[in-house]
Write a protein that holds these residues in place. Structure first.
Motif, short mmCIF file in Angstrom:
data_model
loop_
_atom_site.label_atom_id
_atom_site.label_comp_id
_atom_site.label_asym_id
_atom_site.label_seq_id
_atom_site.Cartn_x
_atom_site.Cartn_y
_atom_site.Cartn_z
N LEU A 97 27.73 8.90 -9.38
CA LEU A 97 26.56 9.68 -8.93
C LEU A 97 26.93 10.41 -7.65
O LEU A 97 27.34 9.77 -6.67
N ILE A 98 26.79 11.73 -7.64
CA ILE A 98 27.08 12.53 -6.45
C ILE A 98 25.77 12.95 -5.79
O ILE A 98 24.90 13.53 -6.44
N ILE A 99 25.65 12.66 -4.50
CA ILE A 99 24.47 13.04 -3.72
C ILE A 99 24.93 13.54 -2.36
O ILE A 99 26.08 13.38 -1.98
N TYR A 100 24.03 14.14 -1.64
CA TYR A 100 24.25 14.45 -0.23
C TYR A 100 23.70 13.31 0.61
O TYR A 100 22.66 12.71 0.29
N GLY A 101 24.36 13.01 1.70
CA GLY A 101 23.84 12.05 2.66
C GLY A 101 23.81 10.64 2.14
O GLY A 101 24.84 10.07 1.78
N SER A 102 22.63 10.07 2.05
CA SER A 102 22.47 8.67 1.69
C SER A 102 21.28 8.50 0.75
O SER A 102 20.29 9.24 0.83
N LEU A 103 21.35 7.49 -0.11
CA LEU A 103 20.21 7.18 -0.98
C LEU A 103 19.00 6.71 -0.19
O LEU A 103 17.89 6.68 -0.72
N ASP A 104 19.19 6.35 1.07
CA ASP A 104 18.09 5.84 1.88
C ASP A 104 17.23 6.95 2.48
O ASP A 104 16.24 6.67 3.17
N ILE A 105 17.60 8.21 2.26
CA ILE A 105 16.81 9.31 2.79
C ILE A 105 15.39 9.26 2.22
O ILE A 105 15.20 8.98 1.04
N VAL A 106 14.41 9.52 3.08
CA VAL A 106 13.01 9.43 2.68
C VAL A 106 12.56 10.76 2.09
O VAL A 106 12.28 11.71 2.80
N SER A 107 12.55 10.82 0.76
CA SER A 107 12.00 11.97 0.04
C SER A 107 11.80 11.54 -1.39
O SER A 107 12.39 10.55 -1.85
N GLY A 108 10.97 12.29 -2.13
CA GLY A 108 10.71 11.93 -3.51
C GLY A 108 11.95 11.96 -4.37
O GLY A 108 12.16 11.09 -5.22
N GLY A 109 12.81 12.98 -4.15
CA GLY A 109 14.02 13.09 -4.94
C GLY A 109 14.98 11.93 -4.72
O GLY A 109 15.54 11.39 -5.68
N PHE A 110 15.17 11.54 -3.48
CA PHE A 110 16.07 10.42 -3.19
C PHE A 110 15.46 9.10 -3.64
O PHE A 110 16.19 8.19 -4.05
N LEU A 111 14.14 8.97 -3.59
CA LEU A 111 13.49 7.77 -4.12
C LEU A 111 13.78 7.67 -5.62
O LEU A 111 14.10 6.57 -6.12
N TYR A 112 13.68 8.77 -6.33
CA TYR A 112 13.95 8.82 -7.77
C TYR A 112 15.38 8.35 -8.04
O TYR A 112 15.63 7.47 -8.89
N ASP A 113 16.34 8.92 -7.32
CA ASP A 113 17.75 8.54 -7.52
C ASP A 113 17.98 7.07 -7.16
O ASP A 113 18.72 6.36 -7.84
N ARG A 114 17.33 6.63 -6.10
CA ARG A 114 17.50 5.24 -5.64
C ARG A 114 16.96 4.26 -6.67
O ARG A 114 17.60 3.24 -6.97
N LYS A 115 15.80 4.56 -7.23
CA LYS A 115 15.22 3.68 -8.26
C LYS A 115 16.11 3.63 -9.49
O LYS A 115 16.28 2.58 -10.11
N LEU A 116 16.69 4.77 -9.85
CA LEU A 116 17.56 4.82 -11.03
C LEU A 116 18.81 3.98 -10.81
O LEU A 116 19.19 3.19 -11.69
#
Length: 361
Positions: free
Chosen positions: A5-24
């Motif tokens: 999984l490629i993302i910017y920054g960290s999965l801990d970033i507070v936003s809806g998109g990062f929450l989605y990726d984090r839950k997955l």
């Protein structure tokens, strides 16, 4: 499966998109899959384009033994050309997780035209998609312009706070208590806090209180301008800026709110509206994007045109004076939330899509 999984920054970033990726990611690991999260540093758009020529990224992905590679579409400038080289070197498919397209955000026309061309090239270079809404799916299909590869729509959920009892319904008293408004989102132009403050400026005879919960650092100059606007209107007691708060504190803010108002210029879905509904809080959103898939106008809240502060002021005024309507909207909001999938449902849908995709390659 072995998944990248490629993302910017960290999965801990507070936003809806990062929450989605984090839950997955959490679900996939819990189901026994191996997930490797590859993070690219946050930089400006032009610098991200240089990532396409990164030797380190190439070395990592050329030698990876993945069954499938996921990419958050937010990373498109870093991968738009790189993916074409990658597909010549590896056998694993590339799946893009699309929350919303950058080129749909409000900005200068010429700049969005540039973003649109780059996003189009990126979207044409992947093998499949995970979408957070039907609206996002359609915008991608329209931009991509040729035959769509396999995809799945997996709606975000709003049960991260656990099973919540809806807040008590608004009571009609004399005098009426202040209407407690809540804004949740990054304090940045796209989220529309300026529109809400302009609407409140029109309501000189309405008693209200506003809590603003969200990062003040995404666009510091804008955040300072919003705080200055509140101070100039002598709203230091009426408007409270809370910055980012833990989930427990955010739950308190939801539980004590009468109405969520996040008049974003564009939302790929809008998890925040659904989260408010889990507490029985109706919402005001805009017609920009997919909020209409979350709430029906006049039933769980209201949809306004982007930048229509006059209509927003009228809605707030009406709900302040008509607490019976506010109570009805609150009941409808909670009922709508209860029909939505849970995070377990959503991530399981994505897992099954990925498994099927791998098996048919």
């Amino acid at each position: 499966m072995k998944i990248g999984l490629i993302i910017y920054g960290s999965l801990d970033i507070v936003s809806g998109g990062f929450l989605y990726d984090r839950k997955l990611v959490k679900h996939l690991i819990a189901q026994g899959h191996a997930v490797e999260v590859l993070t690219l540093p946050w930089q400006n758009y032009l610098t991200h384009l240089r990532d396409n020529f990164s030797a380190d990224l190439a070395q990592t992905l050329y030698t990876a033994e993945y069954d499938i590679l996921l990419q958050d579409e937010l990373n498109h400038p870093s991968l738009v050309w790189f993916n074409r080289q990658l597909k010549r070197r590896v056998s694993y498919p590339i799946i893009s997780i699309v929350h919303h397209l950058r080129s749909l955000e409000p900005r200068a026309v010429w700049l969005n035209a540039l973003y649109r061309q780059i996003e189009k090239q990126y979207l044409r270079g992947v093998d499949g998609f995970i979408f957070n809404s039907q609206t996002t799916q359609k915008t991608v299909a329209d931009l991509r312009g040729n035959n769509m590869p396999p995809s799945v729509v997996a709606y975000p959920a709003a049960d991260r706070f656990g099973e919540q009892q809806p807040r008590p319904l608004p009571q009609v008293t004399d005098p009426l208590p202040p209407l407690r408004l809540l804004f949740v989102g990054s304090v940045a132009p796209r989220k529309g806090l300026h529109l809400l403050l302009k609407a409140l400026e029109r309501l000189r005879d309405v008693d209200w209180h506003l809590d603003v919960v969200g990062s003040l650092e995404v666009d510091l100059s804008y955040a300072l301008a919003m705080q200055k606007f509140a101070a100039m209107n002598q709203w230091t007691e009426q408007v409270k800026f809370w910055h980012v708060v833990p989930d427990e504190e955010l739950a308190v803010r939801y539980r004590t709110a009468d109405l969520l108002v996040v008049p974003s210029a564009y939302e790929g879905f809008g998890i925040v509206y659904l989260e408010a509904m889990s507490f029985g809080v109706p919402a005001v959103a805009t017609t920009g994007g997919a909020a209409h898939e979350v709430l029906d106008h006049g039933r769980e809240g209201f949809l306004i045109q982007p930048d229509d502060d006059r209509h927003l002021a009228d809605i707030i005024n009406e709900l302040h004076n008509n607490r019976h309507l506010l109570a009805e909207l609150s009941q409808n909001a909670r009922a709508r939330y209860e029909k939505q999938p849970t995070w377990a449902d959503t991530t399981r849908t994505i897992e099954q899509f990925l498994l099927q995709f791998v098996m048919t390659q």
